[in-house]
Design an enzyme around this catalytic site. Structure first.
Site: not given
Ligand code: NAD
Length: 494
Positions: A154, A178, A181, A231, A286, A387
């Protein structure tokens, strides 16, 4: 764009906008006001299949288009994105909460990746060795994989798809995006721009949804490669599921980024930059600093100046140009961060600045916390390794740089680590010994430019080739090696 001008996020498949046939939808609130901006469908497997079929149908012609012609679409895309930066930035701010300046900065980074991918004619060049044996030549060429997809988080709705998409297309692949959401609206606008760029139908596709949509992408036999950002627990699960069916995967995960401050650092510059790192984008980067390790005498001046920087940061609705920090993404996120602060206090941390209970006049229903500064974090505390992903900075103190590096290396993540110092020798030791993929030296957000890989390490990355730059070119291509002999008199035989 008014708060209600987009009601229902749609999918973009085979060159056309389609209403999803999903039966489940989620609301998309503006995190600053709590008001609904729209709704997002949780697309079902049939729709994923349609998107993949469309991308697979477009692939044979797209891959045969010379790379010099493929990049013409990217040159057009860059121009069109530049024209729409302000409108896109407003959309990012409204659905994601960050300030307008941060949204503009995010889009700049997106565009830089398009620019980098425009260099594909040179980046895709192979290797050639003449006479590896008498009369035999050997060469390596790069070919596209097929249909590839990205799954996005997000916090950078306008940038993160661009770590992958422009490279994938330039290399001759077709694509499915994708978005998260929680922030689907930015990609609605970006896909209007992609449509204007005139890409052949099926080359780029957009599917909205959540966990099940992701699983449908991971399981689909027509997808060759997955790029994931999110994450760590999800990154790990996505990596495993993609690998189990033989897909290529690069999965970027969470972070807990330390900053080390040595006594010889420049006090004004260090606190200003560290505050921007910790509280920029409300700590939802991140590459946000999450923990500062002061060494020796740095503690006194740093903690005092940082408390001032934290308490004076202007928090509010990001559309107001005077605001320096917006809300966090959701009510649940705000509650989770407040719980973590409580936990830190229970375990012995001291609140130098407590940002809980923030009320922003005119935005009383927004998901706001003000900057929070917690002193006395110990290695055993939950906040030393968890985190937080909010505007909370932990402070800890040690006496030597070796202890500081040991602290920085003690956690599971390895996304970024920074040092502030006036000493080249200390900086050199740090950059050599610290276990993180992105290193900042007197820099607070060590975000690689588009021509470098976004190099997370340890539990912050699963895979080998990262997003951006040459890594992306390698990720989106299959190498083929040809060993070739042409006997001298061959032509006389026919
Ligand atoms: P998230 O893991 O909740 O969601 C990321 C994506 O995965 C979304 O598109 C979501 O629909 C999907 N998703 C969520 N749960 C899922 C599951 N159980 N099974 C399959 N798909 C699933 O992450 P977020 O809260 O949207 O973003 C924040 C996180 O992203 C933080 O941990 C941040 O550090 C990380 N991040 C990392 C980087 C990097 O380059 N390392 C960059 C940006 C964000």
């Amino acid at each position: 764009m008014s708060d209600t001008s987009i009601n229902l996020a749609r999918n973009y498949i085979d060159g056309a906008w389609r209403d999803s046939i999903a039966t489940e939808f989620l609301p998309v609130p503006n995190p600053a006001t709590g008001q609904a901006l729209g709704r997002v469908p949780l697309s079902i497997r049939t729709e994923i299949d349609e998107a993949v079929q469309a991308a697979a149908g477009a692939f044979p012609q797209w891959r045969r288009l010379p790379v010099t012609e493929r990049v013409q679409f990217l040159f057009r895309l860059k121009d069109l994105l530049e024209q729409d930066v302000e409108d896109l930035a407003r959309t990012i701010t409204m659905e994601c909460g960050k300030t307008l300046a941060e949204s503009r900065g995010e889009l700049r980074r997106a565009i830089e990746n398009v620019e980098m991918a425009c260099g594909a004619p040179a980046l895709l060049q192979g290797e050639f060795s003449e006479d590896i044996a008498a009369g035999i030549d050997e060469f390596m060429m790069r070919q596209p994989l097929g249909v590839c997809a990205c799954i996005c988080p997000f916090n950078f709705p306008g940038m993160i798809p661009f770590w992958f998409l422009p490279y994938a297309l330039a290399c001759g692949n077709t694509y499915v995006v994708k978005p998260s959401e929680r922030v689907p609206l930015t990609m609605q606008k970006v896909f209007v721009v992609l449509q204007k760029a005139g890409l052949p139908k099926g080359v780029v596709n957009l599917v909205n949804g959540g966990k099940e949509t992701v699983e449908a992408l991971l399981d689909h036999p027509g997808i060759r490669a997955i790029s994931f950002v999110g994450s760590t627990p999800v990154a790990k699960a996505v990596y495993a599921r993609a690998a189990a069916v033989g897909k290529r995967a690069q999965c970027q995960g969470g972070a807990k980024n330390p900053i080390i401050v040595l006594p010889d650092a420049d006090p004004e510059m260090t606190t200003r930059i560290a505050a921007d790192s910790a509280f920029g984008c409300a700590g939802q980067r991140c590459l946000a600093a999450s923990l500062v390790v002061t060494v020796g005498e740095a503690r006194g001046w740093f903690n005092e100046a940082m408390a001032e920087a934290a308490s004076s940061r202007v928090t509010g609705y990001g559309l107001d140009e005077a605001v320096q920090m917006g809300p966090v993404i959701s009510e649940q996120s705000k509650e989770r961060i407040e719980r973590l602060i409580c936990r830190g206090l229970e375990q012995g941390a001291k609140p130098l600045v407590d940002g809980r209970g923030a009320v922003i006049p005119g935005c009383e229903k927004g998901f706001f916390l003000r900057p929070t500064l917690l002193e006395g974090i110990r290695p055993s505390h939950e906040l030393a390794t968890t985190e937080i992903f909010g505007p909370v900075l932990g402070l800890t103190h040690v006496e030597t740089i070796d202890e500081a590096v040991a602290f920085a290396n003690s956690g599971p993540y390895g996304n970024m680590a920074c040092i502030f110092t006036g000493s080249g020798a200390s900086a050199r030791k740090f950059r050599s010994q610290v276990e993180a993929g992105n290193i900042g030296i007197n820099i607070g957000v060590a975000a690689p430019m588009a021509f470098f890989p976004f190099s997370g390490a340890k539990e912050s990355f699963f895979g080998d080739l990262h997003g951006q730059g040459r890594h992306a070119i390698e990720f989106f291509t299959q190498t083929k090696v040809v060993v070739e002999r042409w006997p001298k008199d061959w032509s006389r035989k026919f």
